[in-house]
Design an enzyme around this catalytic site. Structure first.
Site, PDB file in Angstrom:
ATOM      1  CB  CYS A 159      17.091  10.351   5.348  1.00 29.27           C
ATOM      2  SG  CYS A 159      15.754  10.394   4.446  1.00 29.27           S
ATOM      3  N   GLY A 160      15.144  12.160   7.501  1.00 29.35           N
ATOM      4  CA  GLY A 160      13.714  12.079   8.464  1.00 29.35           C
ATOM      5  C   GLY A 160      12.808  11.225   7.767  1.00 29.35           C
ATOM      6  CG  HIS A 161      11.983  10.336   3.381  1.00 28.97           C
ATOM      7  ND1 HIS A 161      13.232  10.881   2.915  1.00 28.97           N
ATOM      8  CD2 HIS A 161      11.750   9.392   2.546  1.00 28.97           C
ATOM      9  CE1 HIS A 161      13.643  10.073   2.041  1.00 28.97           C
ATOM     10  NE2 HIS A 161      12.911   9.259   1.723  1.00 28.97           N
TER      11      HIS A 161
ATOM     12  N   GLY B  15      12.156  15.564   6.579  1.00 26.89           N
ATOM     13  CA  GLY B  15      12.316  15.418   8.171  1.00 26.89           C
ATOM     14  C   GLY B  15      13.524  16.196   8.817  1.00 26.89           C
TER      15      GLY B  15
END
Length: 348
Positions: free
Chosen positions: A99-101, A269
């Site tokens: 998970c980018g965020h 992300g």
């Protein structure tokens, strides 16, 4: 008895968390009350958590403590010799692979609150390097401090690659839909919003969910998804609709529909990472060339390709993604075992 001195009964489950958002997308970071998950790798911990502690996920992600689009992060001990922490990500459907965020929020919140430690980089002692073990692999985050605050966060993602180009699938209610599939820590089907006939604004929220889930189901039924290294990572996570930016200063806009119909408020992300792989493969961006992507809210992430490599037989890239997060709450979540709705419910 005054509410300020009230304490819940000892047999209730108590979980504390810091709530934040990255470009509008929520992240609930658990700080206590979650048991340790056994396993020598993050994927083993993820399997254990899915099997034994899924009701904690639903209790804290679903209503009444969360909502259909809630997202969370559980920190664990690192599973690598040089890692600073491990992390599991949770959402309305289960446990994510990356998970980018979430990485951006963890770095920003972790440094500002002391929840995470890192190491000053040699190039700039005000920039902390934070090495995180995720189910998708090693992700390295960087947080540039400005006094007590974090002024900027970026991360280098796992190897990202194009899985399928210029495919077409028949989708109920939509007809033939052209799509690409790329991986940026999770697999996504990418479609042009204009071709599907959907908009990319908040007013299009419901139609984006319906179209995104219909496309996801159709692609899953027609295209087997296999990760070249880890079988646990081989599934289609969501659909990302792309289109023109509303602000002409930016490269484009996209909206991600993932898990069980969640709508990402941020530009996603892992999705920006997968887009970096797609754009680079199509020679639409050069090595090191930045591109800024809007979300459904108009908030932005900036992506770039930092290096190229071969990964599991695929021509892959290492993306760099940057963004900002903000703390918006500090919670103590209580689970009364006598509550018939203790472990959550969802209404959409």
């Amino acid at each position: 008895m005054a509410a300020s001195v009230w304490s819940p009964p000892a047999h209730w489950t108590r979980i504390t968390a810091i709530d934040a958002h990255t470009a509008g997308e929520p992240l609930r970071i658990y700080t206590s009350g979650i048991p340790p998950f056994p396993g020598d790798t993050i994927l083993e911990k993820r399997r254990y958590a899915k099997e034994h502690w899924d009701r904690i996920r639903t209790a804290t992600m679903w209503e009444p403590r969360g909502h259909a689009d809630m997202y969370g992060a559980i920190l664990t001990e690192p599973v690598t010799a040089d890692g600073h922490a491990g992390v599991l990500f949770v959402h309305n459907e289960g446990f994510s692979t990356m998970c980018g965020h979430g990485i951006i929020a963890l770095a920003q919140v972790g440094v500002e609150t002391g929840l995470l430690s890192g190491e000053p980089t040699t190039a700039d002692p005000n920039v902390l390097e934070i090495r995180l073990d995720t189910p998708a692999g090693r992700v390295t985050a960087f947080a540039r401090r400005d006094g007590e605050r974090v002024a900027e966060v970026w991360f280098h993602n796992v190897p990202s690659f194009v899985y399928a180009l210029d495919r077409t699938v028949e989708v109920a209610g939509l007809g033939p839909v052209r799509y690409d599939v790329a991986y940026g820590g999770a697999f996504y089907a990418f479609c042009q919003a204009e071709e599907v006939g959907v908009g990319l604004g908040p007013e299009n929220f419901r139609e984006l969910i319906d179209a995104g889930m219909a496309i996801k189901r159709a692609v899953m039924a027609s295209l087997p998804i296999h990760h070249p290294v880890e079988a646990d990572l081989g599934f289609l996570y969501g659909t990302i609709f792309t289109g023109a930016a509303h602000n002409p200063a930016y490269h484009s806009r996209n909206v991600c529909i993932f898990a069980d119909g969640e709508v990402d408020r941020s530009p996603t992300g892992t999705g920006v990472s997968a887009r970096a792989a797609l754009h680079f493969a199509r020679k639409e961006i050069a090595l090191g060339e930045a591109f800024t992507v809007e979300s459904i809210l108009g908030t932005t992430f900036t992506g770039a390709v930092t290096e190229t490599m071969t990964f599991g037989g695929y021509e892959a890239v290492i993306p760099r993604v940057s963004g900002s997060a903000y703390i918006c709450g500090r919670n103590e979540l209580l689970i009364d075992p006598e509550d018939p709705l203790a472990y959550g419910f969802l209404l959409r």
